[in-house]
Write an enzyme that holds these catalytic residues in place. Structure first.
Site, mmCIF file in Angstrom:
data_model
loop_
_atom_site.group_PDB
_atom_site.id
_atom_site.type_symbol
_atom_site.label_atom_id
_atom_site.label_comp_id
_atom_site.label_asym_id
_atom_site.label_seq_id
_atom_site.Cartn_x
_atom_site.Cartn_y
_atom_site.Cartn_z
ATOM 1 C CD GLU A 123 47.774 77.414 50.160
ATOM 2 O OE1 GLU A 123 48.096 76.380 50.759
ATOM 3 O OE2 GLU A 123 47.806 77.508 48.925
ATOM 4 C CD GLU B 232 51.430 79.692 47.045
ATOM 5 O OE1 GLU B 232 51.207 78.484 46.799
ATOM 6 O OE2 GLU B 232 51.708 80.120 48.174
HETATM 7 C C1 BGP Z 1 50.689 75.898 48.486
HETATM 8 C C2 BGP Z 1 51.637 76.498 49.498
HETATM 9 C C3 BGP Z 1 53.052 76.619 49.018
HETATM 10 C C4 BGP Z 1 53.531 75.552 48.057
HETATM 11 C C5 BGP Z 1 52.478 75.108 47.072
HETATM 12 C C6 BGP Z 1 52.807 73.875 46.265
HETATM 13 O O1 BGP Z 1 49.660 75.256 49.152
HETATM 14 O O2 BGP Z 1 51.216 77.774 49.891
HETATM 15 O O3 BGP Z 1 53.827 76.759 50.158
HETATM 16 O O4 BGP Z 1 54.230 74.588 48.691
HETATM 17 O O5 BGP Z 1 51.232 74.890 47.695
HETATM 18 O O6 BGP Z 1 52.443 72.699 46.949
HETATM 19 P P1 BGP Z 1 53.450 71.556 47.318
HETATM 20 O O7 BGP Z 1 54.717 72.238 47.694
HETATM 21 O O8 BGP Z 1 52.836 70.835 48.436
HETATM 22 O O9 BGP Z 1 53.576 70.711 46.107
#
Ligand code: BGP
Length: 464
Positions: free
Chosen positions: A168, A366
């Site tokens: 990302e 993801e």
């Molecule tokens: C994505 C990232 C992850 C993870 C996920 C969930 O953007 O790549 O690292 O953290 O989001 O988001 P958050 O943890 O902010 O709830």
């Protein structure tokens, strides 16, 4: 209603994703300070409940047991990242032998358990000393990153199945240079554009180094693609959505997959004096070194409408000068994370890759659902997370449809395996297949973990 079986292709990468910062813990390998360690030290109040990146599921010491758990639910692949500040504590120069041993052993353990290692080189963290030299804004970052990437290829390439240069990449740009949710908390579009351009250049240069090694593995990048929908088909709304898409998706997916930036984006930034410094030689490196495989993170769509108010010219230049965000009435919503849930988005973005990005080999890197206070759902010691199972099935049905329509999507990784630390949100929302008890470090499988095991065993699932 009759049940259908949603069958997935042979060798589908059923897996899960995590990252170094969010799981490893600081440990005693002689790790250098990262930008996250520094920011937490300086402003702990910016982190939920003041819990910083040192408090994790301590994957650094528990990885062998955790990999057994992965094996127990049948994971075929697992993605994590290497911590640059652990491997090369000073950013450039000496490599930590303890870190090398850890990563070698982690990869060996995954392979011994038939789990394909997917390794990302950059998941939002860099050595603080590199940050101090200007971080993403500086050319020194590019050179130091490429050196780090080469070190990783040389040390670990015989064990890694798929490599990824960045996770990302737009997020540190947005967070660090536009919207104040990552260090260094700058608000300045031109500096954001410079950071984005340097990231792309660093990625391309690393891919170029990788190709020289003629390895069996492949290399790509992981992008968070947010399909952008206009409020209506009114031409003003449609134009607003087109511009939002340029800023948030095409700014990275075009150069990463096609090797070129969209002309509309360049023209727009030029008109507003926001273009970063660049040269033809660099653009050529970007052109020649595109991703061989694309990881796609999908959480939510973006909905926009045309702006209703005039822009205040005496405010910082922002993407939002060109659109307003739109909350669709009746949208499905995850209130804990504040993100819309729109399952069809996963299908729409994959079809877009098929039609406009030469159907590049890709996988869902993801997808997941963070929920607060999951202890509410514990029955007989287990989190009964039916909401996560529904979320998963709803997305997999659309993923399956995309596969049936010929999209080259090779796998699905859910975020995440064991509840882990979130950037700024710490442990507010839990995402894992396994619940983590932060105090005792105990891990307990959730209902969704068992459901995922069944899916993997059957390579599909029955549903309406
Ligand atoms: C994505 C990232 C992850 C993870 C996920 C969930 O953007 O790549 O690292 O953290 O989001 O988001 P958050 O943890 O902010 O709830």
């Amino acid at each position: 209603m009759e049940n259908n079986f949603y069958q997935f292709p042979d060798d589908f990468w059923w897996g899960s994703a995590s990252s170094a910062v969010q799981s490893e813990g600081f440990g005693d390998t002689g790790k250098g300070k990262s930008n996250w360690d520094y920011w937490y030290e300086k402003e702990p109040n910016r982190f939920f409940n003041e819990v910083g990146p040192q408090k994790t599921c301590d994957f650094l010491t528990n990885y062998k047991e955790d990999i057994k758990r992965m094996k127990q639910i049948g994971l075929k692949s697992f993605r994590t990242s290497i911590s640059w500040s652990r491997l090369i504590p000073d950013g450039v120069g000496a490599v930590s032998q303890q870190a090398v041993e850890f990563y070698q052993s982690l990869l060996d353990e995954l392979i011994a358990n038939d789990i394909k290692p997917f390794i990302c080189l950059f998941h939002f963290d860099m050595p603080f000393c590199i940050q101090e030299k200007g971080g993403l804004e500086s050319k020194e970052f590019v050179e130091a990153y490429v050196n780090y990437a080469k070190v990783c290829f040389n040390l670990f390439s015989d064990k890694v199945y798929n490599w990824f240069t960045f996770n990302e990449p737009i997020v540190p740009v947005e967070g660090g240079y536009l919207y104040d949710f990552h260090y260094p908390n700058v608000v300045d579009f031109k500096r954001a554009a410079t950071a984005a351009y340097h990231t792309q250049l660093a990625s391309a240069k690393a891919i170029s180094e990788f190709k020289k090694l003629n390895l069996k593995s492949r290399i790509g990048i992981i992008l968070n693609l947010t399909p952008t929908y206009p409020r209506s088909q009114n031409p003003y709304d449609v134009e607003a959505a087109k511009i939002a898409d340029l800023f948030f998706n095409r700014s990275f997916v075009d150069p990463s997959v096609k090797g070129t930036y969209p002309k509309e984006l360049i023209d727009l930034l030029k008109a507003h004096h926001q273009l970063p410094l660049y040269n033809e030689e660099e653009l050529n490196i970007i052109k020649e070194n595109t991703a061989q495989i694309l990881g796609v993170n999908y959480y939510m769509p973006r909905r926009v409408k045309s702006r209703i108010n005039a822009v205040n010219e005496n405010s910082p230049f922002m993407p939002e000068w060109f659109f307003d965000n739109y909350e669709m009435p009746g949208r499905k919503f995850n209130p804990y994370r504040g993100w819309e849930i729109y399952e069809k988005g996963i299908y729409d973005l994959l079809i877009n890759l098929k039609e406009n990005y030469h159907n590049i080999d890709c996988y869902i890197a993801e997808n997941g659902m963070g929920v607060e206070n999951e202890e509410r759902f514990i029955q007989d010691g287990k989190v009964i997370d039916d909401y996560r199972i529904t979320f998963l099935k709803d997305h997999l049905r659309y993923l399956n449809k995309a596969i049936c329509e010929g999209v080259n999507v090779r796998g699905y990784h859910m975020w995440t395996f064991i509840d882990n630390w979130s950037f700024c949100n710490a442990y507010k929302n839990r995402y894992g297949f396994f619940r983590l008890d932060l105090e005792t470090q105990q891990r307990t499988i959730k209902k969704s973990g068992e459901f995922f095991k069944d899916i993997i065993e059957n390579n599909g699932f029955y549903d309406k």
